[in-house]
Scaffold this motif. Structure first.
Motif, PDB file in Angstrom:
ATOM      1  N   TYR A  33     -52.611 -57.657  31.314  1.00  0.00           N
ATOM      2  CA  TYR A  33     -51.807 -56.938  32.308  1.00  0.00           C
ATOM      3  C   TYR A  33     -51.087 -55.757  31.647  1.00  0.00           C
ATOM      4  CZ  TYR A  33     -47.803 -56.062  35.395  1.00  0.00           C
ATOM      5  OH  TYR A  33     -46.841 -55.466  36.156  1.00  0.00           O
ATOM      6  N   LEU A  34     -50.500 -56.040  30.483  1.00  0.00           N
ATOM      7  CA  LEU A  34     -49.780 -54.982  29.770  1.00  0.00           C
ATOM      8  C   LEU A  34     -50.730 -53.876  29.306  1.00  0.00           C
ATOM      9  CD1 LEU A  34     -47.240 -57.161  27.731  1.00  0.00           C
ATOM     10  CD2 LEU A  34     -46.721 -55.692  29.677  1.00  0.00           C
ATOM     11  N   ARG A  35     -51.940 -54.273  28.913  1.00  0.00           N
ATOM     12  CA  ARG A  35     -52.932 -53.253  28.504  1.00  0.00           C
ATOM     13  C   ARG A  35     -53.261 -52.338  29.687  1.00  0.00           C
ATOM     14  NH1 ARG A  35     -56.104 -57.615  25.149  1.00  0.00           N
ATOM     15  NH2 ARG A  35     -55.124 -57.307  23.114  1.00  0.00           N
ATOM     16  N   GLU A  36     -53.480 -52.967  30.857  1.00  0.00           N
ATOM     17  CA  GLU A  36     -53.758 -52.149  32.044  1.00  0.00           C
ATOM     18  C   GLU A  36     -52.635 -51.156  32.281  1.00  0.00           C
ATOM     19  OE1 GLU A  36     -54.451 -54.565  35.558  1.00  0.00           O
ATOM     20  OE2 GLU A  36     -55.899 -55.744  34.400  1.00  0.00           O
ATOM     21  N   LYS A  37     -51.405 -51.646  32.161  1.00  0.00           N
ATOM     22  CA  LYS A  37     -50.242 -50.776  32.386  1.00  0.00           C
ATOM     23  C   LYS A  37     -50.177 -49.646  31.362  1.00  0.00           C
ATOM     24  CE  LYS A  37     -48.461 -52.710  35.962  1.00  0.00           C
ATOM     25  NZ  LYS A  37     -48.382 -51.966  37.240  1.00  0.00           N
TER      26      LYS A  37
ATOM     27  N   PHE B  99     -52.489 -48.030  30.260  1.00  0.00           N
ATOM     28  CA  PHE B  99     -53.399 -46.948  30.624  1.00  0.00           C
ATOM     29  C   PHE B  99     -52.884 -46.164  31.838  1.00  0.00           C
ATOM     30  CE2 PHE B  99     -56.602 -50.089  28.736  1.00  0.00           C
ATOM     31  CZ  PHE B  99     -56.438 -49.561  27.465  1.00  0.00           C
ATOM     32  N   LYS B 100     -51.760 -46.630  32.389  1.00  0.00           N
ATOM     33  CA  LYS B 100     -51.177 -45.960  33.569  1.00  0.00           C
ATOM     34  C   LYS B 100     -49.989 -45.070  33.195  1.00  0.00           C
ATOM     35  CE  LYS B 100     -53.448 -48.432  36.889  1.00  0.00           C
ATOM     36  NZ  LYS B 100     -54.758 -48.424  36.194  1.00  0.00           N
ATOM     37  N   GLY B 101     -49.281 -45.468  32.132  1.00  0.00           N
ATOM     38  CA  GLY B 101     -48.133 -44.654  31.735  1.00  0.00           C
ATOM     39  C   GLY B 101     -47.447 -45.214  30.501  1.00  0.00           C
ATOM     40  N   ILE B 102     -47.051 -44.318  29.616  1.00  0.00           N
ATOM     41  CA  ILE B 102     -46.418 -44.728  28.355  1.00  0.00           C
ATOM     42  C   ILE B 102     -45.051 -45.371  28.612  1.00  0.00           C
ATOM     43  CG2 ILE B 102     -45.395 -43.833  26.200  1.00  0.00           C
ATOM     44  CD1 ILE B 102     -48.480 -43.962  26.187  1.00  0.00           C
ATOM     45  N   ASN B 103     -44.262 -44.744  29.455  1.00  0.00           N
ATOM     46  CA  ASN B 103     -42.917 -45.268  29.697  1.00  0.00           C
ATOM     47  C   ASN B 103     -42.939 -46.643  30.344  1.00  0.00           C
ATOM     48  OD1 ASN B 103     -41.058 -43.400  28.634  1.00  0.00           O
ATOM     49  ND2 ASN B 103     -41.621 -41.984  30.261  1.00  0.00           N
ATOM     50  N   ILE B 104     -43.762 -46.783  31.348  1.00  0.00           N
ATOM     51  CA  ILE B 104     -43.805 -48.061  32.066  1.00  0.00           C
ATOM     52  C   ILE B 104     -44.303 -49.176  31.139  1.00  0.00           C
ATOM     53  CG2 ILE B 104     -46.065 -47.571  33.174  1.00  0.00           C
ATOM     54  CD1 ILE B 104     -43.232 -49.573  34.764  1.00  0.00           C
ATOM     55  N   ALA B 105     -45.323 -48.869  30.345  1.00  0.00           N
ATOM     56  CA  ALA B 105     -45.851 -49.881  29.424  1.00  0.00           C
ATOM     57  C   ALA B 105     -44.793 -50.270  28.390  1.00  0.00           C
ATOM     58  CB  ALA B 105     -47.102 -49.347  28.722  1.00  0.00           C
ATOM     59  N   TYR B 106     -44.099 -49.270  27.899  1.00  0.00           N
ATOM     60  CA  TYR B 106     -43.060 -49.534  26.908  1.00  0.00           C
ATOM     61  C   TYR B 106     -41.980 -50.450  27.481  1.00  0.00           C
ATOM     62  CZ  TYR B 106     -39.141 -48.866  23.765  1.00  0.00           C
ATOM     63  OH  TYR B 106     -38.088 -49.105  22.922  1.00  0.00           O
ATOM     64  N   LYS B 107     -41.515 -50.130  28.672  1.00  0.00           N
ATOM     65  CA  LYS B 107     -40.486 -50.942  29.315  1.00  0.00           C
ATOM     66  C   LYS B 107     -40.957 -52.373  29.517  1.00  0.00           C
ATOM     67  CE  LYS B 107     -38.711 -47.048  31.914  1.00  0.00           C
ATOM     68  NZ  LYS B 107     -38.681 -46.400  33.238  1.00  0.00           N
ATOM     69  N   LEU B 108     -42.183 -52.519  29.983  1.00  0.00           N
ATOM     70  CA  LEU B 108     -42.691 -53.866  30.259  1.00  0.00           C
ATOM     71  C   LEU B 108     -42.860 -54.681  28.977  1.00  0.00           C
ATOM     72  CD1 LEU B 108     -45.251 -53.067  33.089  1.00  0.00           C
ATOM     73  CD2 LEU B 108     -43.125 -54.364  33.325  1.00  0.00           C
ATOM     74  N   ILE B 109     -43.210 -54.015  27.897  1.00  0.00           N
ATOM     75  CA  ILE B 109     -43.368 -54.734  26.626  1.00  0.00           C
ATOM     76  C   ILE B 109     -42.005 -55.211  26.119  1.00  0.00           C
ATOM     77  CG2 ILE B 109     -44.016 -54.511  24.185  1.00  0.00           C
ATOM     78  CD1 ILE B 109     -46.262 -52.579  25.182  1.00  0.00           C
ATOM     79  N   VAL B 110     -40.996 -54.357  26.228  1.00  0.00           N
ATOM     80  CA  VAL B 110     -39.640 -54.757  25.819  1.00  0.00           C
ATOM     81  C   VAL B 110     -39.185 -55.957  26.664  1.00  0.00           C
ATOM     82  CG1 VAL B 110     -37.216 -54.036  25.831  1.00  0.00           C
ATOM     83  CG2 VAL B 110     -38.962 -52.503  24.917  1.00  0.00           C
TER      84      VAL B 110
END
Ligand SMILES: [Fe+2]
Length: 165
Positions: free
Chosen positions: A119-123, A125-136
Motif C-alpha cells: 500500500y505504501l509503495r503504491e502511495k 508512486f502518487k506523491g512524495i509528501n503523502i508517502a512520507y507522511k504515511l510512512i511516519v
C-alpha cells in the motif's frame, strides 16, 4: 544499499527528478550499519552526539547519525544530505524532498516485507509528501502495536505534518 538505490530509480522514473543530494544520501546512509554497539557508542561520543536512553538501549539506532557526521567531516556534505542521512531511520521535520526521498526509499525498498508495505509503495508512486507522511504514521502505529519505543524525532516529524493540515 543497492536495493535502496534501486527504489530510488523506480521513483526517478515516475517523477523524472534528478536529486543528486538524495543519491549521495542513499549512497552513504548505511555505511556503518554493520558495525557493533561499541563502535556506535564510541563514534557517537567522538562526534559529540547526545546519546538518548533509547539509543543507549539500542546503539544501532545511532548508525545514521554517525554516518552523517562522518560524511560531513570527510566529504563536507551539505546540510540537506546531512539531515537526510542523520534522520533516515526516524524521520524528521524535513523542509526539503531529499530527506523524504531518502526515508521513502529506505522504508519501501523491495526487500522490505511488512504489513502494508505494498500500500505504501503504491502511495509512493502518487506523491512524495503523502508517502512520507504515511510512512511516519506507520512507524508510530507499528511501535504502538509492538510496544516499541517511538523515537522523539519521529514524533516531531508527525507533529510537523499535523500542524500543516
Ligand atoms: Fe539505516
Amino acid at each position: 544499499m543497492e536495493s535502496v538505490y534501486d527504489y530510488y530509480k523506480e521513483l526517478k522514473k515516475i517523477y523524472n527528478f534528478d536529486n543528486d543530494y538524495a543519491e549521495t544520501a542513499i549512497w552513504g546512509h548505511d555505511i556503518f550499519r554493520e558495525k557493533d554497539d561499541d563502535f556506535f557508542i564510541s563514534q557517537a561520543e567522538k562526534y559529540g552526539i547526545e546519546i538518548s536512553y533509547i539509543e543507549k538501549k539500542s546503539p544501532l539506532l545511532l548508525h545514521g547519525k554517525i554516518a552523517a557526521e562522518y560524511l560531513k567531516e570527510k566529504y563536507s556534505v551539505n546540510s540537506e544530505i546531512y539531515e537526510a542521512v542523520y534522520y533516515h531511520t526516524s524521520g524528521y521535520k524535513f523542509d526539503n524532498d531529499t530527506g523524504k526521498i531518502m526515508l521513502i526509499c529506505d522504508a519501501l525498498e523491495r526487500t522490505r516485507d511488512f504489513e502494508g508495505v505494498e500500500y505504501l509503495r503504491e502511495k509512493s508512486f502518487k506523491g512524495i509528501n503523502i508517502a512520507y507522511k504515511l510512512i511516519v504514521k506507520n512507524k508510530i502505529e507499528y511501535a504502538l502495536k509492538k510496544q516499541l519505543f517511538i523515537l522523539p524525532e519521529t514524533v516531531e516529524a508527525y507533529n510537523n505534518y499535523i500542524s500543516k493540515i
